[in-house]
Design an enzyme around this catalytic site. Structure first.
Site, PDB file in Angstrom:
ATOM      1  N   ASP A  13       1.417   8.042  -6.490  1.00 36.54           N
ATOM      2  CA  ASP A  13       1.071   7.184  -7.679  1.00 36.54           C
ATOM      3  C   ASP A  13       1.940   6.351  -8.209  1.00 36.54           C
ATOM      4  O   ASP A  13       2.103   6.202  -9.566  1.00 36.54           O
ATOM      5  CB  ASP A  13       0.423   8.308  -8.818  1.00 36.54           C
ATOM      6  CG  ASP A  13      -0.568   8.976  -8.415  1.00 36.54           C
ATOM      7  OD1 ASP A  13      -1.682   8.479  -7.886  1.00 36.54           O
ATOM      8  OD2 ASP A  13      -0.445  10.389  -8.419  1.00 36.54           O
ATOM      9  N   HIS A  41      -5.075   3.695  -4.574  1.00 38.13           N
ATOM     10  CA  HIS A  41      -4.300   2.670  -5.101  1.00 38.13           C
ATOM     11  C   HIS A  41      -5.099   1.720  -5.959  1.00 38.13           C
ATOM     12  O   HIS A  41      -6.176   1.264  -5.280  1.00 38.13           O
ATOM     13  CB  HIS A  41      -3.324   2.005  -3.645  1.00 38.13           C
ATOM     14  CG  HIS A  41      -4.436   1.709  -2.529  1.00 38.13           C
ATOM     15  ND1 HIS A  41      -4.364   2.699  -1.725  1.00 38.13           N
ATOM     16  CD2 HIS A  41      -4.816   0.546  -2.264  1.00 38.13           C
ATOM     17  CE1 HIS A  41      -5.307   2.135  -0.542  1.00 38.13           C
ATOM     18  NE2 HIS A  41      -5.391   0.821  -1.071  1.00 38.13           N
ATOM     19  N   GLN A 223       0.328   8.652  -0.489  1.00 44.46           N
ATOM     20  CA  GLN A 223       0.875   9.696  -1.364  1.00 44.46           C
ATOM     21  C   GLN A 223       2.385   9.317  -1.525  1.00 44.46           C
ATOM     22  O   GLN A 223       2.730   8.046  -1.766  1.00 44.46           O
ATOM     23  CB  GLN A 223       0.804  10.996  -0.411  1.00 44.46           C
ATOM     24  CG  GLN A 223      -0.494  11.531  -0.343  1.00 44.46           C
ATOM     25  CD  GLN A 223      -1.685  10.950   0.620  1.00 44.46           C
ATOM     26  OE1 GLN A 223      -0.926  10.932   1.609  1.00 44.46           O
ATOM     27  NE2 GLN A 223      -2.827  11.256   0.437  1.00 44.46           N
ATOM     28  N   SER A 330       6.694   0.267 -13.761  1.00 41.14           N
ATOM     29  CA  SER A 330       6.524   0.812 -15.033  1.00 41.14           C
ATOM     30  C   SER A 330       7.683   1.071 -16.010  1.00 41.14           C
ATOM     31  O   SER A 330       7.628   2.044 -16.756  1.00 41.14           O
ATOM     32  CB  SER A 330       6.065   2.209 -14.720  1.00 41.14           C
ATOM     33  OG  SER A 330       4.607   2.130 -13.765  1.00 41.14           O
TER      34      SER A 330
END
Length: 430
Positions: A13, A41, A223, A330
């Protein structure tokens, strides 16, 4: 030859789909080499979200070949559903190629996955119940059914009959569960095989021919390294090898043909399922990161566990995957925090360590040693260069690169393609 591998460096993730989609713009072939539809995804194109589980991110580039390699375990039912989803969205799949050597997930794998997880009780792994583990078990036991077998009516019937008889005995005798019907499975899954037949080929030939011709090939992992069956937090791992070395086994391309490995990470850490997580947050900061970062599993919908950035984990990932470049995602999620923390080492029974223990009991006793940095309040989602970042955010990015020991090639301030900023072109440096 020119090749780049994209791997997740945490527990999945991390935004691999987005970075793969971004790097795909300059690739000619995009290939997936392990995992199954347990991985999800998300790709955002012109503000629209596309969620995929099996098909590589490169499918959105119709002029490029997208490959599902031999190391992937394929649920034909899920694949047919995903193809229909793309077709309904106006996305062509004529550029998809599926390895004839890939293993097939069948209903008995999914049922066994559920029964085994239930039997573990408090010791459950946190599996997605997609049949991934049991399918890889059959592969290792040399009783698995491959895509090539699925397409041959007689071979599929013979092998399915043998396997199902064994699995049904297991269901009835050991788990007191309902047996599965041969005819129903055979008819349904043989039909799926015929639907995907047009895409099936020897993908190792496609990949090696492309590399030998000097084409750019991008390998997409699922993963993350910390879920690798050998290098991750075993047994709280997946059943395949997401590390970069998994490319050679899962695609049929030799190690001498791999040029670069891009490690993808978030500016914090997240994890779905059970298992060790030294920097996990249980306070309002963790809840804030989860909500702002929309930390819910693409496949399961489960809330992800979140924590501070862990450079111990990252250095482990760098070492075992040979990471050459880092993509930091992020960063925008951390905006608004007064301070941000980075784990630089662990305290294990009063001793400072900078490695990730294999012993889970030791790992449980590890306490993160943090370095605190001043946060930033500005909205950075519109930033388009490192220089545009607030000074504190810029310092955070640089410190991450220093602690991991890998140069940062891209950083992202949001989910969109346009929110990915290039510091160094991975393709140009090969």
């Amino acid at each position: 030859m020119t090749s780049v591998v994209v791997v997740g460096t945490q527990w999945g993730d991390e935004g691999k789909g987005k970075i793969t989609d971004f790097l795909s713009a300059d690739a000619e072939v995009i290939a997936r080499y392990q995992g199954g539809d347990n991985a999800g995804h998300t790709i955002v194109i012109d503000g629209k979200k596309f969620k995929l589980h099996l098909i590589p991110s490169g499918i959105f580039f119709p002029q490029k070949i997208s490959v599902i390699g031999n190391g992937v375990v394929v649920n034909p039912k899920s694949l047919v559903k995903e193809l229909a989803y793309l077709h309904n969205e106006g996305v062509t799949t004529d550029n998809l190629r599926i390895s004839d050597r890939a293993q097939v997930i069948l209903p008995y794998h999914i049922q066994l996955d559920q029964l085994q997880e239930d039997a573990k009780g408090d010791n459950k792994i946190g599996t997605t119940i997609k049949g991934i583990g049991p399918a890889y078990m059959d592969k290792a036991a040399r009783v698995g059914i491959r895509i090539a077998d699925l397409l041959d009516k007689d071979i599929f019937a013979e092998r399915l009959r043998i396997n199902l008889a064994e699995k049904n005995r297991l269901f009835e005798k050991m788990y007191d569960s309902t047996p599965l019907d041969f005819d129903a499975i055979f008819e349904e899954y043989y039909a799926y095989g015929q639907e995907i037949k047009q895409y099936v080929t020897d993908t190792s030939v496609i990949l090696n021919d492309a590399l030998d011709a000097g084409k750019r090939v991008l390998f997409e992992g699922a993963q993350g390294v910390m879920l690798d069956i050998d290098q991750g937090t075993y047994p709280f791992v997946t059943s395949s090898n997401p590390v970069a070395g998994g490319v050679t086994i899962g695609s049929g391309v030799g190690p001498s043909k791999i040029n670069k490995v891009v490690g993808v990470c978030k500016a914090y850490t997240s994890r779905v399922g059970d298992g060790p997580f030294p920097t996990e947050l249980f306070d309002e900061v963790g809840e804030r990161i989860r909500e702002v970062g929309h930390e819910y599993g693409t496949t399961t919908g489960r809330p992800r566990r979140v924590g501070w950035f862990d450079s111990v984990v990252m250095r482990h990932s760098r070492r075992v995957s040979g990471i050459t470049n880092l993509s930091l995602n992020s960063i925008d999620v951390l905006s608004g925090l007064d301070t941000v923390k980075i784990c630089v080492a662990y305290d294990l029974d009063g001793k400072r360590i900078d490695y990730y223990p294999a012993n889970l009991e030791q790992l449980k006793r590890c306490k993160p040693i943090y370095e605190e940095l001043p946060g930033w309040q500005e909205d950075i989602t519109g930033v388009r260069s490192l220089e545009e970042l607030p000074e504190n955010a810029r310092n955070y990015v640089r410190r991450v690169g220093e602690l991991v020991g890998v140069r940062i090639s891209t950083f992202s301030v949001g989910p969109g393609r346009e929110q990915t900023n290039i510091l160094e072109s991975v393709w140009a440096s090969i």
